[in-house]
Every structure is written in C-alpha cells, then in structure tokens.
Scaffold this motif. Structure first.
Motif, mmCIF file in Angstrom:
data_model
loop_
_atom_site.group_PDB
_atom_site.id
_atom_site.type_symbol
_atom_site.label_atom_id
_atom_site.label_comp_id
_atom_site.label_asym_id
_atom_site.label_seq_id
_atom_site.Cartn_x
_atom_site.Cartn_y
_atom_site.Cartn_z
ATOM 1 N N PHE A 7 0.837 -1.200 0.000
ATOM 2 C CA PHE A 7 0.000 0.000 0.000
ATOM 3 C C PHE A 7 0.872 1.251 0.000
ATOM 4 N N THR A 8 1.904 1.257 0.829
ATOM 5 C CA THR A 8 2.795 2.419 0.923
ATOM 6 C C THR A 8 3.482 2.661 -0.411
ATOM 7 N N SER A 9 3.956 1.600 -1.029
ATOM 8 C CA SER A 9 4.606 1.742 -2.336
ATOM 9 C C SER A 9 3.643 2.280 -3.389
ATOM 10 N N MET A 10 2.404 1.824 -3.364
ATOM 11 C CA MET A 10 1.417 2.319 -4.318
ATOM 12 C C MET A 10 1.133 3.806 -4.096
ATOM 13 N N ILE A 11 1.069 4.220 -2.846
ATOM 14 C CA ILE A 11 0.813 5.633 -2.541
ATOM 15 C C ILE A 11 2.007 6.483 -2.975
ATOM 16 N N VAL A 12 3.218 6.028 -2.696
ATOM 17 C CA VAL A 12 4.411 6.780 -3.112
ATOM 18 C C VAL A 12 4.436 6.891 -4.630
ATOM 19 N N LYS A 13 4.105 5.819 -5.318
ATOM 20 C CA LYS A 13 4.041 5.859 -6.784
ATOM 21 C C LYS A 13 3.007 6.893 -7.240
ATOM 22 N N GLU A 14 1.906 6.973 -6.534
ATOM 23 C CA GLU A 14 0.860 7.940 -6.873
ATOM 24 C C GLU A 14 1.359 9.374 -6.675
ATOM 25 N N PHE A 15 2.162 9.624 -5.652
ATOM 26 C CA PHE A 15 2.723 10.963 -5.413
ATOM 27 C C PHE A 15 3.631 11.406 -6.550
ATOM 28 N N GLN A 16 4.190 10.455 -7.256
ATOM 29 C CA GLN A 16 5.121 10.791 -8.332
ATOM 30 C C GLN A 16 4.413 11.236 -9.608
ATOM 31 N N LYS A 17 3.115 11.050 -9.675
ATOM 32 C CA LYS A 17 2.345 11.468 -10.843
ATOM 33 C C LYS A 17 2.025 12.962 -10.715
ATOM 34 N N PRO A 18 1.761 13.619 -11.833
ATOM 35 C CA PRO A 18 1.413 15.050 -11.764
ATOM 36 C C PRO A 18 0.182 15.325 -10.894
ATOM 37 N N THR A 19 -0.807 14.437 -10.972
ATOM 38 C CA THR A 19 -1.973 14.527 -10.094
ATOM 39 C C THR A 19 -2.274 13.136 -9.572
#
Length: 175
Positions: A143-155
């Motif tokens: 879950f943490t990795s998925m959230i960090v990956k999401e932070f790397q997107k523009p939105t």
C-alpha cells in the motif's frame, strides 16, 4: 501546549509547504506563524519530525477508531481525505531529506489500521496470528509503495488506488 495549539502548528506547516521546499521550513517559521515561543514548541516536540509523527498518529487514530466494520472501503474514504489533505507535504517529501520519515509514517499508518481491520474482521485469534502479522507487513508495504508511486504522478487519484486496495482486502486477502 493544548491539542488545539499542536493542530495549529501542523496547520502552519501545511500552509508553509504549499510555497516552501520541505527542507527549508524551520521551527522559527512555525513559531512565528503560530505566535508561540520556541520554548513552547520544544516543550512538546523535539523537532519538526516529531511534530509530523504526532500529526500522522492523530490522523491514523481517527481512521482506525472511526470504523468497526468488516469493509475496508470505510477506512479508504478516510484515507482519501487524509492523503488529499497531506498531498503537497508528501509530494515535496519525495525530494527532501524527510522522504524516509514520511515513507515510514505512511507505512506505520497502514500497519496500524490493517491490524485494527483484521481484529474487527477476523477476531483476536487471527489478528494475533503469524498470518495476520505477515499480511499486515506485506500489505502495508504494498500500500505504501502504491501511494508513493501515486505521489510521483502530476496529479493523484487516491480513489483509484484505494479501490484497488479495497478489492484486494475484501476479495482474496481475507476469504
């Protein structure tokens, strides 16, 4: 420092992070905005890291205790609000000395809520088992990795991420 003042310090940090780099925000900045003394800040927090840990613990406690349900979707809605509130902080942490701190705070939050969820869904015997311990560590990391990956997107689309997480938990993970 009453809880109200602690929340004000966190709010000041969240306000500053909108316009400053993560590593440039100082205790001096926070005490000036909150109109408190440095002594007051340091009486309750050792540093900004501890203040952030307190903030994440408060948010996590709200999420974990608000739901005594067998449906992870209820937790997800509160996490979406939480991550939306802290979005800029977490995005800026990616490029700062605080990345590991924020990563670990997110990991701990997921771990605490998953433990609470397993206790509610499966009971004490399962929640205290090695299987629950493994699932908590595994899913918290994922879950943490998925959230960090999401932070790397523009939105970020937290609803999409938590929909996938809910499917995993409500579907195959705990049948």
């Amino acid at each position: 420092m009453p809880t109200k003042t602690k929340h004000a310090v966190v709010a000041a940090f969240l306000s500053l992070i909108e316009r400053e780099d993560f590593d440039k925000i100082t205790v001096t900045d926070l005490v000036e905005i909150c109109d408190i003394s440095r002594q007051t800040f340091y009486y309750h927090f050792d540093d900004i890291d501890e203040m952030l840990q307190w903030a994440f613990d408060v948010e996590t406690e709200k999420i974990c205790t608000a739901h005594e349900t067998e449906n992870w979707t209820d937790y997800s809605e509160d996490y979406i609000i939480f991550f939306t509130k802290y979005d800029t902080l977490m995005r800026k942490a990616l490029n700062s000395n605080a990345f590991i701190l924020i990563y670990n705070l997110i990991l701990k939050s997921f771990s605490d809520c998953l433990s609470s969820y397993f206790l509610t869904k499966k009971g004490e015997d399962f929640a205290s088992s090695k299987s629950a311990e493994f699932l908590t560590e595994f899913l918290s990391g994922a879950f943490t990795s998925m959230i960090v990956k999401e932070f790397q997107k523009p939105t970020s689309n937290y609803r999409e991420v938590f929909s996938a997480l809910s499917t995993a938990l409500n579907g195959y993970a705990l049948q």
